[in-house]
Design an enzyme around this catalytic site. Sequence first.
Site, PDB file in Angstrom:
ATOM      1  N   THR A  46     115.171 -71.941 139.794  1.00 54.31           N
ATOM      2  CA  THR A  46     115.417 -72.825 138.987  1.00 54.31           C
ATOM      3  C   THR A  46     115.513 -72.569 137.295  1.00 54.31           C
ATOM      4  OG1 THR A  46     114.622 -74.434 140.561  1.00 54.31           O
ATOM      5  CG2 THR A  46     114.943 -75.320 138.248  1.00 54.31           C
ATOM      6  N   SER A  93     123.329 -77.245 142.496  1.00 55.96           N
ATOM      7  CA  SER A  93     121.919 -77.034 142.627  1.00 55.96           C
ATOM      8  C   SER A  93     121.488 -75.591 142.434  1.00 55.96           C
ATOM      9  CB  SER A  93     121.472 -77.568 143.994  1.00 55.96           C
ATOM     10  OG  SER A  93     120.223 -77.146 144.530  1.00 55.96           O
ATOM     11  N   THR A  94     120.371 -75.348 141.995  1.00 56.46           N
ATOM     12  CA  THR A  94     119.856 -73.948 142.027  1.00 56.46           C
ATOM     13  C   THR A  94     120.185 -73.322 143.396  1.00 56.46           C
ATOM     14  OG1 THR A  94     118.202 -74.503 140.285  1.00 56.46           O
ATOM     15  CG2 THR A  94     117.758 -72.672 141.854  1.00 56.46           C
ATOM     16  N   ASN A  95     119.955 -74.281 144.557  1.00 59.74           N
ATOM     17  CA  ASN A  95     119.952 -73.817 145.655  1.00 59.74           C
ATOM     18  C   ASN A  95     121.077 -73.188 146.324  1.00 59.74           C
ATOM     19  OD1 ASN A  95     117.157 -74.548 145.406  1.00 59.74           O
ATOM     20  ND2 ASN A  95     117.284 -76.208 146.913  1.00 59.74           N
ATOM     21  N   THR A 152     113.650 -25.697 164.433  1.00 61.03           N
ATOM     22  CA  THR A 152     113.259 -26.941 164.986  1.00 61.03           C
ATOM     23  C   THR A 152     111.576 -27.091 164.824  1.00 61.03           C
ATOM     24  OG1 THR A 152     112.893 -26.025 167.408  1.00 61.03           O
ATOM     25  CG2 THR A 152     115.053 -27.263 166.723  1.00 61.03           C
ATOM     26  N   SER A 205     107.518 -25.758 134.735  1.00 59.75           N
ATOM     27  CA  SER A 205     106.073 -25.697 134.400  1.00 59.75           C
ATOM     28  C   SER A 205     105.706 -25.303 132.928  1.00 59.75           C
ATOM     29  CB  SER A 205     105.463 -24.589 135.125  1.00 59.75           C
ATOM     30  OG  SER A 205     103.978 -24.382 134.965  1.00 59.75           O
ATOM     31  N   SER A 206     104.703 -26.132 132.635  1.00 65.69           N
ATOM     32  CA  SER A 206     104.349 -25.945 131.035  1.00 65.69           C
ATOM     33  C   SER A 206     103.331 -24.728 131.173  1.00 65.69           C
ATOM     34  CB  SER A 206     103.502 -27.020 130.576  1.00 65.69           C
ATOM     35  OG  SER A 206     102.422 -27.312 131.451  1.00 65.69           O
ATOM     36  N   LYS A 221     109.149 -20.519 136.145  1.00 70.86           N
ATOM     37  CA  LYS A 221     109.355 -21.358 137.308  1.00 70.86           C
ATOM     38  C   LYS A 221     110.352 -22.375 137.093  1.00 70.86           C
ATOM     39  CE  LYS A 221     105.992 -23.606 140.468  1.00 70.86           C
ATOM     40  NZ  LYS A 221     106.546 -24.744 140.796  1.00 70.86           N
TER      41      LYS A 221
END
Length: 442
Positions: A101, A140-142, A187, A318-319, A324
């Site tokens: 609404t 209507s909102t609905n 698998t 990576s830091s 990497k």
Amino acid sequence: MNKKIRTESDSVGTLEVPSEAYYGVQSLRGQHNFRITGRAIHKDLIFNIAKIKKAASLVNARYGFLDKKISEAIIVACDEIIRGEFTDEFIVDAIEGGAGTSANMNANEVIANRAEELLGGKKGEYKLCHPNDHVNMAQSTNDVIPTAAHLTVLDLMKPLLSALEELAQALGEKSEEFDQILKMGRTQLQDAVPMRLGQSFRAFASAVSRDIKRLTDIQSQMLTINLGATAIGTALNVEPEYFHNITKQLSLISGYELVQATDLFDATQNADCFVAVSGILKACAVNLSKMSNDLRLLSSGPRTGIGEITLPPMQNGSSIMPGKINPVIPEVVSQVAFLVIGHDVTIAMAAEAGQMELNAFEPVICNALFESITTLTGAVKTLTENCIRGIVANFGRCAQLVEASVGVVTALCPYIGYKKSAAIAREALETGVKVRDIVRRE
């Protein structure tokens, strides 16, 4: 200070509204009550609500229920909103109580105040154009919010389907490029039998194509709307001329061939169509995440893992570890999949929780569903552009693993029997001698 505010009232009381705001008291009250996500309703939902208001104004004016001058001002305001103007005036949170609404009234107030301005009045007076009496006439909102949600799903589905089609094409191209490369099939993460690398990518493409088909088919359910139902499906306060023409008018404005639901009570209270869309999005997300898992495994290492393919290096991984590179694109796709799967649970629970003649929880359904579609679209695009198209097959590594595997012995079963083949496999595993060499010896 008084010049910067205006006082507006509703059935609850009065509030001070910024004098230059196009939204009004009910929008502001909704903003105060629902500080939830920090995000306003989706911009595409705003546009589609405006399309509904425009369609309603046109039909109401055509049959003499709404003054043509007021209608013309409303239409101008709606067109401006559809073009992206006044988006900042929609201040209600994406998740709200009241079945939407506040969002509907936010649109009504913005349109009414802009129309009031165009007609020569002042914002907040509502003497020339009223949010409820004129902008919301026969609605209507609905029936507004569900209809706008249907249109928004259709709009958001277009870029998703386009992205999936590009992904399927890219996977198909890779399947042809890698078709002559022999690799080990697996698998349960154990060696199985040889296959072609191209067959792996063709399987990915087939799954995506299936997702495209399901998403395309489900769109038909979004074309059925409940506009004209008003509050619960009785079409209360709706004239017959409006009732029988509003869907046609909205079809012309939206570009979709919309159909008014035959059972408006059902269409107003049940949200299972959104559950169906979400379920297909979930299936698509599962397929994409499974594919991403496989890509991460096939590219693992690169020296100490499977390493049959190399993903394009997109950024430092990576830091602390120089050189990497991480599979960041498949990782983000899986994270989006988790989000979509979680949203599917939210949507299912919200649809289930609807009671009697209305589902009050459509705001959270809309929020979750729209985010599922948009984030999935982004994930598919980055997967195609930043990963799939740049994948390289490591021919030597594939051949090395096939030669070292005992899985090839399965192909001997029709010629020497299962028992003898098993003995060769066991010897190869125990001694490290290649199956090929044991067969030649025997």
